[in-house]
Design a protein around this motif. Sequence first.
Motif, PDB file in Angstrom:
ATOM      1  N   VAL A   1      73.461  82.461  19.723  1.00  0.00           N
ATOM      2  CA  VAL A   1      72.884  83.788  19.619  1.00  0.00           C
ATOM      3  C   VAL A   1      72.108  84.085  20.894  1.00  0.00           C
ATOM      4  O   VAL A   1      71.601  83.168  21.551  1.00  0.00           O
ATOM      5  CB  VAL A   1      71.976  83.894  18.377  1.00  0.00           C
ATOM      6  N   GLN A   2      72.018  85.341  21.243  1.00  0.00           N
ATOM      7  CA  GLN A   2      71.245  85.726  22.418  1.00  0.00           C
ATOM      8  C   GLN A   2      69.755  85.759  22.080  1.00  0.00           C
ATOM      9  O   GLN A   2      69.372  85.959  20.915  1.00  0.00           O
ATOM     10  CB  GLN A   2      71.675  87.092  22.923  1.00  0.00           C
ATOM     11  N   ALA A   3      68.954  85.586  23.089  1.00  0.00           N
ATOM     12  CA  ALA A   3      67.508  85.668  22.906  1.00  0.00           C
ATOM     13  C   ALA A   3      67.137  86.999  22.265  1.00  0.00           C
ATOM     14  O   ALA A   3      67.690  88.053  22.629  1.00  0.00           O
ATOM     15  CB  ALA A   3      66.799  85.509  24.254  1.00  0.00           C
ATOM     16  N   GLY A   4      66.236  86.929  21.311  1.00  0.00           N
ATOM     17  CA  GLY A   4      65.841  88.114  20.569  1.00  0.00           C
ATOM     18  C   GLY A   4      66.627  88.324  19.296  1.00  0.00           C
ATOM     19  O   GLY A   4      66.262  89.169  18.466  1.00  0.00           O
TER      20      GLY A   4
ATOM     21  N   ASP B   1      64.016  77.688  21.094  1.00  0.00           N
ATOM     22  CA  ASP B   1      64.405  77.363  19.724  1.00  0.00           C
ATOM     23  C   ASP B   1      65.735  76.615  19.663  1.00  0.00           C
ATOM     24  O   ASP B   1      66.156  76.194  18.580  1.00  0.00           O
ATOM     25  CB  ASP B   1      64.516  78.642  18.889  1.00  0.00           C
ATOM     26  N   THR B   2      66.393  76.466  20.788  1.00  0.00           N
ATOM     27  CA  THR B   2      67.659  75.741  20.825  1.00  0.00           C
ATOM     28  C   THR B   2      67.450  74.295  20.389  1.00  0.00           C
ATOM     29  O   THR B   2      66.603  73.580  20.937  1.00  0.00           O
ATOM     30  CB  THR B   2      68.258  75.776  22.240  1.00  0.00           C
TER      31      THR B   2
ATOM     32  N   GLN C   1      73.811  73.017  14.724  1.00  0.00           N
ATOM     33  CA  GLN C   1      73.368  73.367  16.073  1.00  0.00           C
ATOM     34  C   GLN C   1      73.013  74.845  16.155  1.00  0.00           C
ATOM     35  O   GLN C   1      73.787  75.709  15.720  1.00  0.00           O
ATOM     36  CB  GLN C   1      74.467  73.056  17.092  1.00  0.00           C
ATOM     37  N   VAL C   2      71.856  75.109  16.727  1.00  0.00           N
ATOM     38  CA  VAL C   2      71.433  76.477  17.045  1.00  0.00           C
ATOM     39  C   VAL C   2      71.230  76.545  18.553  1.00  0.00           C
ATOM     40  O   VAL C   2      70.453  75.762  19.114  1.00  0.00           O
ATOM     41  CB  VAL C   2      70.136  76.851  16.311  1.00  0.00           C
TER      42      VAL C   2
END
Length: 114
Positions: A12-15, A89-90, A109-110
């Motif tokens: 996911v992109q930041a935000g 947060d990764t 995995q995030v």
Amino acid sequence: QVQLVESGGGLVQAGGSLRLSCAASGSIFSANTMGWYRQGAGKSREPVAIMTTGGTTNYAESVKGRFTISRDNAKNTVYLQMNSLTPEDTAVYYCYSWAGRAYWGQGTQVTVSS
């Protein structure tokens, strides 16, 4: 014996936002403390959010106001709603359960891109 299966991770992109799910089996779910931990590359595993059987929640300072833990006892499932994600947060996110001893899921995995 408790089995925990996570799902919902991804890129996911930041935000952005993600919702993790953890389906539990093998014990009385409603009697267990449930939670989420994470482990970033080269880092130790750290607690992110915990929910007791009574509904009390505790969050890591770094995620307060952004992450929300919830549980559905009818579905034996615990969730982690993650909003305003940042690259920090990764990590691999692990579902956790305490039922006389600690049980862990296999991890999901995030990855948050900047």
